[in-house]
Design a protein around this motif. Structure first.
Motif, short mmCIF file in Angstrom:
data_model
loop_
_atom_site.label_atom_id
_atom_site.label_comp_id
_atom_site.label_asym_id
_atom_site.label_seq_id
_atom_site.Cartn_x
_atom_site.Cartn_y
_atom_site.Cartn_z
N SER A 1 0.23 -0.70 -7.27
CA SER A 1 -1.17 -0.37 -7.47
C SER A 1 -2.03 -1.60 -7.14
O SER A 1 -1.52 -2.73 -7.04
N LEU A 2 -3.32 -1.37 -6.99
CA LEU A 2 -4.22 -2.49 -6.72
C LEU A 2 -4.20 -3.50 -7.87
O LEU A 2 -4.25 -4.71 -7.64
N THR A 3 -4.10 -3.01 -9.09
CA THR A 3 -4.06 -3.89 -10.26
C THR A 3 -2.83 -4.78 -10.23
O THR A 3 -2.91 -5.99 -10.45
N ASP A 4 -1.67 -4.16 -9.92
CA ASP A 4 -0.43 -4.93 -9.86
C ASP A 4 -0.42 -5.87 -8.66
O ASP A 4 0.13 -6.98 -8.74
N GLU B 1 0.81 -1.23 0.00
CA GLU B 1 0.00 0.00 0.00
C GLU B 1 0.84 1.27 0.00
O GLU B 1 0.32 2.37 -0.20
N TYR C 1 -6.63 -3.20 -0.38
CA TYR C 1 -5.72 -4.33 -0.62
C TYR C 1 -6.27 -5.66 -0.07
O TYR C 1 -6.21 -6.68 -0.78
N ILE D 1 2.53 3.26 -1.90
CA ILE D 1 2.79 3.57 -3.30
C ILE D 1 3.75 4.75 -3.48
O ILE D 1 4.23 5.01 -4.58
#
Length: 246
Positions: free
Chosen positions: A115-118, A105, A160, A107
């Motif tokens: 990121s949330l996507t990664d 988290e 997350y 970033i």
């Protein structure tokens, strides 16, 4: 004389084979994650990662390999080559407990935060690669910080943990929802009562001369209690290693 020799040889072979069979049966349980689970150096005591206490819940059929490390995320754990050696040694039937989120988290730290996507893709990769070696992945949401405000526990992990739950659901991975379980534990203990689980040290301690108040990392008692939560989650998921719990 020959009869006695062959009898001795047969008995000895049986003992050796039995020992070999025991070695073969032992399941390795790897933990990958961050400082909340990691092994600590003596100079950090009483800080204790929950992974340090998990072995005490199992008999000799399960060997806990705690590979969690301070400050790591799904990204940096792989980038620093901590994952590859585990993958190379993973045997069919071994388990991998995957608990990240505390550092993902962040970033603002590009070598760690994602990121949330990664984060989702990284978890998917850990799961799929574990399965490619016929290992058994188990996803864990991050443990709660002791983040009370006006007596109410606040979640500090954003979206997350939800991503971890989504990956567990979509890929049919056993999930131990450590965030939900530890939030319940902390709420039951309350703001003041939960202090006893965390690294709160008075001034004058040999390792912390100025004292320390850390509401993220656990002390020995906290690590034991959180490891117990993990053990309970293993039992609730009816994982094969649950039969090896003491």
């Amino acid at each position: 004389m020959k009869t006695k020799f062959f009898a001795f040889f047969a008995a000895t072979s049986l003992i050796v084979l039995s020992g070999f069979s025991f070695i073969q049966k032992q399941t390795t349980l790897y933990i990958i994650g961050d400082s909340t689970a990691a092994n600590k150096q003596p100079e950090a005591y009483p800080e204790t990662g929950w992974g340090m206490e998990l072995q005490s819940f199992f008999n000799g059929d399960v060997k806990v390999e705690n590979r969690a490390l301070n400050g790591r995320s799904t990204k940096s754990f792989r980038a620093e080559n901590h994952w590859q050696p585990i993958l190379e040694n993973l045997k069919a039937g071994d388990y991998v407990l995957i608990e990240f989120g505390h550092n993902d988290e962040k970033i603002d730290k590009p070598t760690v935060g994602v990121s949330l996507t990664d984060f989702k893709m990284n978890l998917v990769n850990y799961v799929n690669e574990t399965r490619s070696k016929k290992g058994i992945p188990v996803l864990l949401t991050p443990i709660s910080r002791r983040s009370f405000k006006n007596g109410i526990l606040k979640d500090t992990h954003g979206a997350y943990p939800a991503i971890t739950r989504q990956v567990a659901d979509s890929l049919k991975v056993p999930l131990i929802d450590m965030l939900a379980k530890t939030e319940q534990l902390l709420n039951n203990l309350g703001d003041e009562g939960s202090v006893k689980l965390f690294l709160h040290v008075d001034a004058g301690n040999v390792n912390y001369p100025n004292g320390k108040k850390d509401d993220t990392h656990l002390n020995l008692d906290g690590a034991k209690q959180i490891a117990a939560v993990v053990a309970k989650g293993i039992k609730e998921n009816q994982l094969s290693i649950a039969k090896s719990l003491k």
